[in-house]
Design an enzyme around this catalytic site. Structure first.
Site, PDB file in Angstrom:
ATOM      1  N   LYS A 116      44.098  39.977  37.756  1.00 20.68           N
ATOM      2  CA  LYS A 116      43.856  40.819  38.929  1.00 20.68           C
ATOM      3  C   LYS A 116      44.895  40.516  40.020  1.00 20.68           C
ATOM      4  CE  LYS A 116      39.347  39.715  39.114  1.00 20.68           C
ATOM      5  NZ  LYS A 116      39.006  39.110  37.820  1.00 20.68           N
ATOM      6  N   THR A 117      45.139  39.238  40.279  1.00 24.23           N
ATOM      7  CA  THR A 117      46.129  38.873  41.294  1.00 24.23           C
ATOM      8  C   THR A 117      47.517  39.326  40.851  1.00 24.23           C
ATOM      9  OG1 THR A 117      44.788  36.956  41.827  1.00 24.23           O
ATOM     10  CG2 THR A 117      47.030  36.960  42.674  1.00 24.23           C
ATOM     11  N   ASP A 143      40.779  38.611  47.490  1.00 27.06           N
ATOM     12  CA  ASP A 143      40.174  38.110  46.263  1.00 27.06           C
ATOM     13  C   ASP A 143      38.700  37.822  46.549  1.00 27.06           C
ATOM     14  OD1 ASP A 143      40.139  37.335  43.656  1.00 27.06           O
ATOM     15  OD2 ASP A 143      41.156  35.423  43.965  1.00 27.06           O
ATOM     16  N   THR A 165      34.838  39.433  40.547  1.00 18.77           N
ATOM     17  CA  THR A 165      34.271  39.172  39.226  1.00 18.77           C
ATOM     18  C   THR A 165      32.882  39.802  39.130  1.00 18.77           C
ATOM     19  OG1 THR A 165      33.468  37.084  40.135  1.00 18.77           O
ATOM     20  CG2 THR A 165      35.474  36.999  38.826  1.00 18.77           C
ATOM     21  N   ARG A 224      45.194  33.542  31.201  1.00 20.38           N
ATOM     22  CA  ARG A 224      45.332  32.295  31.957  1.00 20.38           C
ATOM     23  C   ARG A 224      44.945  31.113  31.082  1.00 20.38           C
ATOM     24  NH1 ARG A 224      42.057  32.457  37.241  1.00 20.38           N
ATOM     25  NH2 ARG A 224      43.844  33.564  38.108  1.00 20.38           N
TER      26      ARG A 224
END
Ligand code: ADE
Length: 343
Positions: A68-69, A113, A162, A221
């Site tokens: 997302k980032t 975020d 999330t 990740r």
């Protein structure tokens, strides 16, 4: 847990190591996977660019670690803009938000975020900012109190969460573009591992990359983190050569099994099976037994177990599925036997 988990999609300090942040794709062309997001986003970006307008506000939701980032940064590269990044929990007072908003330059990308964790008092100031690019200040007190409008430059808000279900309706409705990020397929993660290895100069064979991809719980990740562990192991134990066997040994040493489950995943399933006879069990009871926070279990541990069908959510609580019993080599008690025992 005494030990930090390396399988969590949540970011860990080593993820901000510049060597690894440099792995982030900077364009949609470099971005692997998430084509259900990438394709419509590309159209929206190109249309906005052709019209010379800022992009509409974007909400990205889905489990942690799916990029997302990274997408927020890709958007700003595409628009040739800057990104100002913050998070819901960091904005404790309306003034914190005001300070950031009033400093935005035309076309900036404002990234929040964990936007589901914005305090309601702060969130209210975001509505007119998103809709009309203004913020309202109240000046003076009592009978002299007045509302002043402050005009902002047009910006694009990119919100990440999330837990989209926790967003208030007024906030969710102010996003023009809403995208759900899904777990990556093993093939996509394989491509991510091969790309990262190439960029970092790590010699990893195709089948070793599959070994990592299969255990990375659908999360790039995690895949990049496992690649690091495998690289360390190969360097110390195998003269730097990463074969499938070396990758397997390295990951097993980390307590990660062939389905990509770690000690906490297995502990959660074993708790349901051993302590609660397979469930259903409520999240509060499970968190207490495991000595973990409910939010860690709900946001970090459970999504993947639900995704692979090891866990089921029922109105009465969580249940371990037959697949979970099989994976943990626990003989499942058929319902008939259970009834027999109770009689
Ligand atoms: N590294 C981490 N996520 C990635 C992605 N989606 N595409 C390419 N490289 C990545």
């Amino acid at each position: 847990m005494a030990r930090e988990r390396i399988l969590t999609g949540e970011s860990m300090p080593e993820d901000s190591d510049p060597t690894f942040t440099s792995l982030r794709p900077r364009s949609l062309e470099e971005y692997i996977g998430q084509q259900d997001v990438v394709r419509p986003l590309r159209i929206a970006l190109e249309a906005a660019r052709q019209r010379g307008e800022p992009l509409e506000h974007v909400l990205l939701h889905g489990p942690p670690g799916l990029g997302k980032t990274t997408l927020a940064h890709i958007i700003r590269h595409y628009l040739g803009a800057e990104v100002i990044a913050t998070s819901g929990p960091a904005l404790t007072r309306p003034g914190d938000l005001m300070g950031l908003l009033t400093n935005l330059k035309p076309g900036d990308v404002f990234f929040i975020d964990e936007i589901h964790r914005l305090a309601p008092a702060v969130e209210e100031y975001l509505y007119p900012a998103m809709e009309d690019f203004i913020v309202d200040f109240v000046v003076d007190k009592g009978a002299n109190a007045r509302m002043l409008n402050f005009k902002l430059h047009r910006f694009t808000l990119v919100g990440a969460t999330t837990m989209a279900g926790l967003l208030s309706a007024p906030l969710r409705d102010r996003f023009g573009l809403v995208y759900r990020m899904n777990y990556y397929s093993p093939a996509e993660l394989h491509a991510v591992v091969m790309r990262s290895a190439r960029l970092l100069g790590i010699a990893v064979g195709e089948d070793a990359a599959w070994e990592i991809a299969r255990r990375a719980r659908g999360t790039p990740r995690v895949a990049n983190r496992l690649l690091r562990r495998v690289r360390d192991y190969a360097q110390v134990e195998a003269a730097g050569v990463i074969t499938r066997e070396v990758a397997d040994a390295a990951l097993r040493l980390e307590g990660i099994d062939e389905m990509g489950l770690d000690a906490l995943d297995r502990a959660l399933l074993r708790t349901i099976i051993d302590v609660y006879q397979g469930g259903p069990v409520g999240i509060e009871a499970m968190a207490a037994t495991l000595n973990e926070s409910q939010s860690t279990l709900v946001e970090v541990v459970e999504p993947y177990l639900l995704q692979i069908g090891f866990l089921a959510r029922t109105p009465g609580g969580r249940k371990a599925t037959l697949a979970a019993y099989q994976h943990l080599h626990v003989p499942a008690t058929p319902p008939g036997d259970q009834r027999a025992l109770e009689m």
